[in-house]
Design a protein around this motif. Sequence first.
Motif, PDB file in Angstrom:
ATOM      1  N   ALA A   1       0.833  -1.194   0.000  1.00 41.13           N
ATOM      2  CA  ALA A   1       0.000   0.000   0.000  1.00 41.13           C
ATOM      3  C   ALA A   1       0.868   1.244   0.000  1.00 41.13           C
ATOM      4  CB  ALA A   1      -0.903  -0.012   1.223  1.00 41.13           C
ATOM      5  N   LEU A   2       0.890   1.935  -1.115  1.00 43.64           N
ATOM      6  CA  LEU A   2       1.651   3.176  -1.179  1.00 43.64           C
ATOM      7  C   LEU A   2       0.743   4.389  -1.072  1.00 43.64           C
ATOM      8  CD1 LEU A   2       4.182   2.226  -3.981  1.00 43.64           C
ATOM      9  CD2 LEU A   2       4.534   2.228  -1.523  1.00 43.64           C
ATOM     10  N   GLY A   3      -0.420   4.311  -1.649  1.00 39.30           N
ATOM     11  CA  GLY A   3      -1.366   5.412  -1.550  1.00 39.30           C
ATOM     12  C   GLY A   3      -0.926   6.630  -2.320  1.00 39.30           C
ATOM     13  N   PRO A   4      -1.701   7.700  -2.288  1.00 42.41           N
ATOM     14  CA  PRO A   4      -1.427   8.903  -3.064  1.00 42.41           C
ATOM     15  C   PRO A   4      -0.167   9.631  -2.622  1.00 42.41           C
ATOM     16  CG  PRO A   4      -3.387   9.193  -1.695  1.00 42.41           C
ATOM     17  CD  PRO A   4      -2.951   7.776  -1.559  1.00 42.41           C
ATOM     18  N   ALA A   5       0.293   9.434  -1.406  1.00 43.48           N
ATOM     19  CA  ALA A   5       1.477  10.140  -0.918  1.00 43.48           C
ATOM     20  C   ALA A   5       2.736   9.703  -1.657  1.00 43.48           C
ATOM     21  CB  ALA A   5       1.646   9.900   0.584  1.00 43.48           C
ATOM     22  N   ALA A   6       2.760   8.487  -2.208  1.00 40.12           N
ATOM     23  CA  ALA A   6       3.948   7.990  -2.891  1.00 40.12           C
ATOM     24  C   ALA A   6       4.245   8.789  -4.155  1.00 40.12           C
ATOM     25  CB  ALA A   6       3.777   6.519  -3.235  1.00 40.12           C
ATOM     26  N   ALA A   7       3.224   9.303  -4.813  1.00 41.92           N
ATOM     27  CA  ALA A   7       3.419  10.045  -6.053  1.00 41.92           C
ATOM     28  C   ALA A   7       4.195  11.327  -5.824  1.00 41.92           C
ATOM     29  CB  ALA A   7       2.072  10.358  -6.685  1.00 41.92           C
ATOM     30  N   SER A   8       4.051  11.950  -4.660  1.00 40.36           N
ATOM     31  CA  SER A   8       4.732  13.208  -4.396  1.00 40.36           C
ATOM     32  C   SER A   8       6.033  13.018  -3.631  1.00 40.36           C
ATOM     33  CB  SER A   8       3.812  14.149  -3.615  1.00 40.36           C
ATOM     34  OG  SER A   8       3.527  13.567  -2.352  1.00 40.36           O
ATOM     35  N   ALA A   9       6.452  11.771  -3.400  1.00 41.30           N
ATOM     36  CA  ALA A   9       7.647  11.498  -2.599  1.00 41.30           C
ATOM     37  C   ALA A   9       8.917  12.085  -3.233  1.00 41.30           C
ATOM     38  CB  ALA A   9       7.806   9.994  -2.377  1.00 41.30           C
ATOM     39  N   ALA A  10       8.969  12.144  -4.559  1.00 34.78           N
ATOM     40  CA  ALA A  10      10.169  12.646  -5.228  1.00 34.78           C
ATOM     41  C   ALA A  10      10.400  14.130  -4.945  1.00 34.78           C
ATOM     42  CB  ALA A  10      10.050  12.415  -6.730  1.00 34.78           C
ATOM     43  N   SER A  11       9.361  14.883  -4.659  1.00 37.73           N
ATOM     44  CA  SER A  11       9.503  16.319  -4.446  1.00 37.73           C
ATOM     45  C   SER A  11       9.666  16.693  -2.975  1.00 37.73           C
ATOM     46  CB  SER A  11       8.282  17.046  -5.030  1.00 37.73           C
ATOM     47  OG  SER A  11       7.123  16.639  -4.325  1.00 37.73           O
ATOM     48  N   THR A  12       9.700  15.724  -2.070  1.00 39.44           N
ATOM     49  CA  THR A  12       9.822  16.021  -0.649  1.00 39.44           C
ATOM     50  C   THR A  12      11.271  15.836  -0.206  1.00 39.44           C
ATOM     51  OG1 THR A  12       9.263  13.749  -0.054  1.00 39.44           O
ATOM     52  CG2 THR A  12       7.455  15.330  -0.157  1.00 39.44           C
ATOM     53  N   PRO A  13      11.673  16.493   0.899  1.00 38.56           N
ATOM     54  CA  PRO A  13      13.032  16.330   1.387  1.00 38.56           C
ATOM     55  C   PRO A  13      13.277  14.904   1.882  1.00 38.56           C
ATOM     56  CG  PRO A  13      11.722  17.681   2.890  1.00 38.56           C
ATOM     57  CD  PRO A  13      10.884  17.409   1.680  1.00 38.56           C
ATOM     58  N   ALA A  14      14.552  14.585   2.069  1.00 36.91           N
ATOM     59  CA  ALA A  14      14.911  13.243   2.527  1.00 36.91           C
ATOM     60  C   ALA A  14      14.188  12.922   3.831  1.00 36.91           C
ATOM     61  CB  ALA A  14      16.416  13.144   2.705  1.00 36.91           C
ATOM     62  N   PRO A  15      13.575  11.746   3.919  1.00 34.90           N
ATOM     63  CA  PRO A  15      12.823  11.387   5.128  1.00 34.90           C
ATOM     64  C   PRO A  15      13.752  11.004   6.272  1.00 34.90           C
ATOM     65  CG  PRO A  15      12.787   9.584   3.564  1.00 34.90           C
ATOM     66  CD  PRO A  15      13.499  10.726   2.899  1.00 34.90           C
ATOM     67  N   CYS A  16      13.205  11.010   7.452  1.00 35.31           N
ATOM     68  CA  CYS A  16      13.918  10.578   8.649  1.00 35.31           C
ATOM     69  C   CYS A  16      14.115   9.069   8.572  1.00 35.31           C
ATOM     70  CB  CYS A  16      13.074  10.946   9.871  1.00 35.31           C
ATOM     71  SG  CYS A  16      13.765  10.391  11.422  1.00 35.31           S
ATOM     72  N   ARG A  17      15.328   8.594   8.785  1.00 36.35           N
ATOM     73  CA  ARG A  17      15.583   7.152   8.778  1.00 36.35           C
ATOM     74  C   ARG A  17      15.078   6.545  10.083  1.00 36.35           C
ATOM     75  NH1 ARG A  17      20.756   5.577   8.944  1.00 36.35           N
ATOM     76  NH2 ARG A  17      20.126   3.460   8.499  1.00 36.35           N
ATOM     77  N   PHE A  18      14.325   5.454   9.958  1.00 39.31           N
ATOM     78  CA  PHE A  18      13.811   4.766  11.140  1.00 39.31           C
ATOM     79  C   PHE A  18      13.862   3.264  10.927  1.00 39.31           C
ATOM     80  CE2 PHE A  18      10.132   5.029   8.436  1.00 39.31           C
ATOM     81  CZ  PHE A  18       9.372   3.911   8.723  1.00 39.31           C
ATOM     82  N   HIS A  19      13.931   2.559  12.046  1.00 38.89           N
ATOM     83  CA  HIS A  19      13.928   1.092  12.031  1.00 38.89           C
ATOM     84  C   HIS A  19      12.749   0.615  12.872  1.00 38.89           C
ATOM     85  CE1 HIS A  19      15.373  -3.030  12.129  1.00 38.89           C
ATOM     86  NE2 HIS A  19      15.153  -3.024  13.423  1.00 38.89           N
ATOM     87  N   VAL A  20      12.003  -0.345  12.367  1.00 40.14           N
ATOM     88  CA  VAL A  20      10.889  -0.908  13.113  1.00 40.14           C
ATOM     89  C   VAL A  20      11.409  -2.103  13.912  1.00 40.14           C
ATOM     90  CG1 VAL A  20       8.621  -1.989  12.969  1.00 40.14           C
ATOM     91  CG2 VAL A  20       9.216  -0.146  11.397  1.00 40.14           C
ATOM     92  N   ASP A  21      11.422  -1.949  15.231  1.00 41.37           N
ATOM     93  CA  ASP A  21      11.860  -3.042  16.107  1.00 41.37           C
ATOM     94  C   ASP A  21      10.836  -4.165  16.132  1.00 41.37           C
ATOM     95  OD1 ASP A  21      14.194  -1.704  16.756  1.00 41.37           O
ATOM     96  OD2 ASP A  21      13.402  -0.890  18.636  1.00 41.37           O
ATOM     97  N   ALA A  22       9.550  -3.822  16.117  1.00 41.66           N
ATOM     98  CA  ALA A  22       8.504  -4.848  16.174  1.00 41.66           C
ATOM     99  C   ALA A  22       7.172  -4.276  15.729  1.00 41.66           C
ATOM    100  CB  ALA A  22       8.371  -5.389  17.595  1.00 41.66           C
ATOM    101  N   ILE A  23       6.356  -5.151  15.147  1.00 35.79           N
ATOM    102  CA  ILE A  23       4.954  -4.851  14.853  1.00 35.79           C
ATOM    103  C   ILE A  23       4.154  -5.976  15.475  1.00 35.79           C
ATOM    104  CG2 ILE A  23       3.162  -4.608  13.104  1.00 35.79           C
ATOM    105  CD1 ILE A  23       5.275  -3.467  11.212  1.00 35.79           C
ATOM    106  N   GLU A  24       3.275  -5.613  16.406  1.00 35.60           N
ATOM    107  CA  GLU A  24       2.426  -6.599  17.082  1.00 35.60           C
ATOM    108  C   GLU A  24       0.981  -6.384  16.661  1.00 35.60           C
ATOM    109  OE1 GLU A  24       3.076  -7.021  21.392  1.00 35.60           O
ATOM    110  OE2 GLU A  24       4.633  -5.493  21.098  1.00 35.60           O
ATOM    111  N   ASP A  25       0.311  -7.469  16.360  1.00 31.82           N
ATOM    112  CA  ASP A  25      -1.106  -7.405  16.018  1.00 31.82           C
ATOM    113  C   ASP A  25      -1.911  -7.706  17.281  1.00 31.82           C
ATOM    114  OD1 ASP A  25      -3.608  -7.449  14.932  1.00 31.82           O
ATOM    115  OD2 ASP A  25      -3.143  -8.904  13.354  1.00 31.82           O
TER     116      ASP A  25
END
Length: 179
Positions: A33-57
């Motif tokens: 799922a990229l959604g509409p935000a992915a289309a404008s990603a090229a024009s935005t500044p470099a994102p903050c680097r993050f690491h996901v330690d865990a995803i719990e459902d």
Amino acid sequence: MITSGASVLALATAVALAGCADRVVGIRPEAIALGPAAASAASTPAPCRFHVDAIEDRREGQDLGIMGPTRVSGEGFAAWFRRGIAAAPGHSVEPAPVRVRIAIVKAYIQALSTLKSANIVVKVHLTDAQGAFTEKLYRGVENSTNWWNTEAEMQDAFDAALADLRRQLGADLAASCRN
């Protein structure tokens, strides 16, 4: 108004069956799922680097709701969610300055006549590069017209809700990188 016993029985049966789903669809786990935000990603500044330690459902039930005559299974939801978060700008599989833990609290879709609403609620624990810890609840939402109760409509609604959630999380990640 006088009604026949057969009419009353037919009406009661129709009302009783109105809540029963006659088919099951679900989230495609292979979809990213990229959604509409992915289309404008090229024009935005470099994102903050993050690491996901865990995803719990932590959802109480696995089903995602009912739209018209269709029950929406949540069978592939967790895998789809993980792939969608991994596709977010700034995500790193390697250690990164910002660490995130995500708990999926709720995920559902509901319909009322010609309207539908997909919701994803998560609790996020974020630790920035200085070790400061924050916890926040996010709700990604997509409200739109429900045309035909199709599987594609439901998938698109969840994709847009995840894009909304990632937009909110991205803004807070960017703020944590500036600190």
